[in-house]
Structures are given as C-alpha cells and as structure tokens.
Write a protein that holds these residues in place. Sequence first.
Motif, short mmCIF file in Angstrom:
data_model
loop_
_atom_site.label_atom_id
_atom_site.label_comp_id
_atom_site.label_asym_id
_atom_site.label_seq_id
_atom_site.Cartn_x
_atom_site.Cartn_y
_atom_site.Cartn_z
N ASN A 169 5.09 -2.76 9.79
CA ASN A 169 4.93 -3.19 8.39
C ASN A 169 5.12 -2.03 7.40
O ASN A 169 4.81 -2.16 6.23
N GLN B 50 -5.49 10.61 16.06
CA GLN B 50 -6.90 10.67 15.67
C GLN B 50 -7.74 9.80 16.62
O GLN B 50 -7.37 8.66 16.90
N VAL C 12 0.87 -1.19 0.00
CA VAL C 12 0.00 0.00 0.00
C VAL C 12 0.90 1.24 0.00
O VAL C 12 1.64 1.48 0.95
N ALA D 103 1.07 4.47 0.80
CA ALA D 103 0.25 5.43 1.55
C ALA D 103 0.74 6.87 1.38
O ALA D 103 -0.06 7.81 1.39
N GLN E 223 3.98 1.85 12.11
CA GLN E 223 3.96 0.43 12.51
C GLN E 223 5.07 -0.32 11.78
O GLN E 223 5.62 0.16 10.79
N GLU F 122 -9.17 13.74 1.70
CA GLU F 122 -10.19 12.78 2.12
C GLU F 122 -9.61 11.63 2.95
O GLU F 122 -8.40 11.41 2.94
N SER F 123 -10.52 10.91 3.57
CA SER F 123 -10.13 9.76 4.37
C SER F 123 -9.32 8.76 3.52
O SER F 123 -9.67 8.50 2.37
N GLY F 124 -8.23 8.27 4.09
CA GLY F 124 -7.45 7.23 3.42
C GLY F 124 -6.40 7.76 2.46
O GLY F 124 -5.72 6.99 1.78
N GLY G 52 -3.63 9.28 3.18
CA GLY G 52 -2.26 9.17 3.70
C GLY G 52 -1.87 10.24 4.71
O GLY G 52 -0.70 10.32 5.10
#
Length: 314
Positions: free
Chosen positions: A63, A99, A23, A25, A61, A44-46, A48
Amino acid sequence: MKSMVTLSVNDLSVQYQSQGKKVQAVDHVTFSFDKNESLGIAGESGCGKSTLGLAIMKTLQENASVSGKILFDGKSILETSDSEFTKDIRWKQISMMFQGAMNSLDPVFTIKKQFEEILKKHNFQGDKKQAIELAISSVGLSHPVLDKYPHEISGGMKQRVIIAMALIMTPRLVIADEPTTALDVLVQAQIMILLKKLKKEGLSIILISHDLGIISEIAEKVGIMYAGQIVEFGNMQEIYKNPKHPYTIALLESIPKLQETKRIIPLKGNPPSLVNPPSGCRFYDRCPQAMEKCKKDPPKIKTESGFVMCWLHE
Ligand SMILES: Nc1ncnc2c1ncn2[C@@H]1O[C@H](COP(=O)(O)OP(=O)(O)OP(=O)(O)O)[C@@H](O)[C@H]1O
C-alpha cells in the motif's frame, strides 16, 4: 575487509494508502553519506524512520507508493527491477535488522534451524555451516548457542543472533532499526560496542533510533526526522555541539547525562498527523520559538555540514 558504501537519497517521498486516507510517512527527504561514514536517523515514534529504512531496502508494503531517487554506490535503487534487487542487492549488499525482530524469533525452532531457513530463503549457494559459524563468531557468540531455542537465551544474545542474521550474506550496509530498544542499559552498551566493531571492520551502518545519545556513539552523519521530514542534517559533532532546529535542541535536552545534574526536559505535545499534515513548519505547535512566519513552509538553510529547515536561521 568490506568496503564501505555511499548512499544518497534525493527528494524521497513515501505515501501509504490506508483506509481511504493518504499517510505521508516520508516527505521530500534528501541526504547523503560517504564511504567511512555511518548515518543516524533520529526522531520520535511515528515520524517515518522505519519507512525510510524500508524504502532503501525496497521492502515497503504494497500500500506504499514511492517517488524520488536513492543511489547506492551510484546505482539507482528505485529504478532497479525487483528481481535484480533480490538477486544482487537485498541481503547481499544491503540488509536490515527490523525493529523488534528479536521478539519474532520462532519459539519452536533452534537458532541453527532459523539460520538455515534464512540461508534457504536467500538462496545461499555456499557452505552453509561455515557461513553460520562465521556470522555468529562475528557477533561474539559461540557454537553452543546454535542448539538453543530462543527462550533459552538472554535478550542480549537474541539481539546478537538478529545482527548475525542480518550479516549472514556479508552485506556492506546494514540498516539497524532500534537495535537497542527494549534492552537494559548494560546490554545496550554491549550491542553498541559490537556495532562499532563491525563498523571498524568495514560495515556501513544506518542506525535508526529515537535516542540521539545512542546515535551519537556511532554515526558521523545524522538526520533529525520530524513528521516525515528531515528538519536538520549534518555532521554528528556539529549538530551535537551546535544544534540549530528547536526540535533537535529538544531531542538533545531529553537525553539523560551522567555528569550533569540538569533536569531532563521532556518535549510536550504530539507531532501532527501525517494524514494531510499542516502547511508551514510542522513543529510550530510545540516550538518554544515559534513566530508568525513559521506558519509558512520553512526554508532549507545550508549549514556548515548539511542543512536546517527553520525560519530562525534564515
Ligand atoms: N503499512 C502501513 N500502512 C499505513 N500506514 C503506515 C504503514 N506503515 C507505517 N505507517 C504510518 O506511517 C507513519 C510512519 O511510520 P514509521 O513506522 O515509518 O515511523 P517510525 O518513526 O519508524 O515509528 P516507530 O519507531 O514507532 O516505528 C506512521 O504514521 C505510521 O502509522
């Protein structure tokens, strides 16, 4: 009084490895802001935004893999060892209000206990009582709140507690991730007044929000993020008055304005997946001004105070 910071992010990418997929991001993001400036990241949401904040905070994290450069007052964050970052920078120089943090206050402990736990976690060596009192008074709370449990205080007070927790080690930069989401409009306004007061006192702020209207209240610089990329960056005033990227225009049109009777135009469709994002302009499918050449990667065009990634401004 604290002194504000400079931050420059250069060609930053963050990729998550998730269930055998990559992904992307944050994708080759570049921007900077100076002393006396605060930054807003809108999108918008998602898209990054949180990942970008977590990368600056060096709290991604396991990963996640990161590349690029982040300079905090000239010091390279990504090249600083984790132990040095923990010892000297994280929470002490740069802190983050995560958040939804106000919903993660522990229901079984008093606010005071939760402050004490944070100080312990940050290995605080000074006068704990004084540090807690100072932090709560800087966010407009008074002593009695310390003996309360989270369910005994309002949403606005909880968010003030979260801000005080981010300030407890007296950082110089705070990354506030959606600090007003889930609060009613009046409380939202109070939290913005508080953030403006803290900024006046010398705190640098990165405000992450899906709401460009909220960002415009506090930030001198703004980055508009879409599908992992910053598609427009520059002075807030310039972008507010003369947005160039069709996505920025769409975001501005989605803000309700009290004085205007103009209908709010919601943006239709969804951003592309960040797993193998398409080549060319990522806004292509939703852009009212899309042209044939937008199927190719857009150029980065210099603007008065920043840049825009769009073929329309070639
Ligand atoms: N730990 C993770 N592992 C895998 N994918 C992740 C991880 N964290 C975030 N993502 C993915 O990375 C992308 C960017 O997420 P991010 O939370 O940074 O966006 P955002 O703009 O802050 O959105 P939101 O406001 O909804 O949190 C999304 O596709 C998300 O699903």
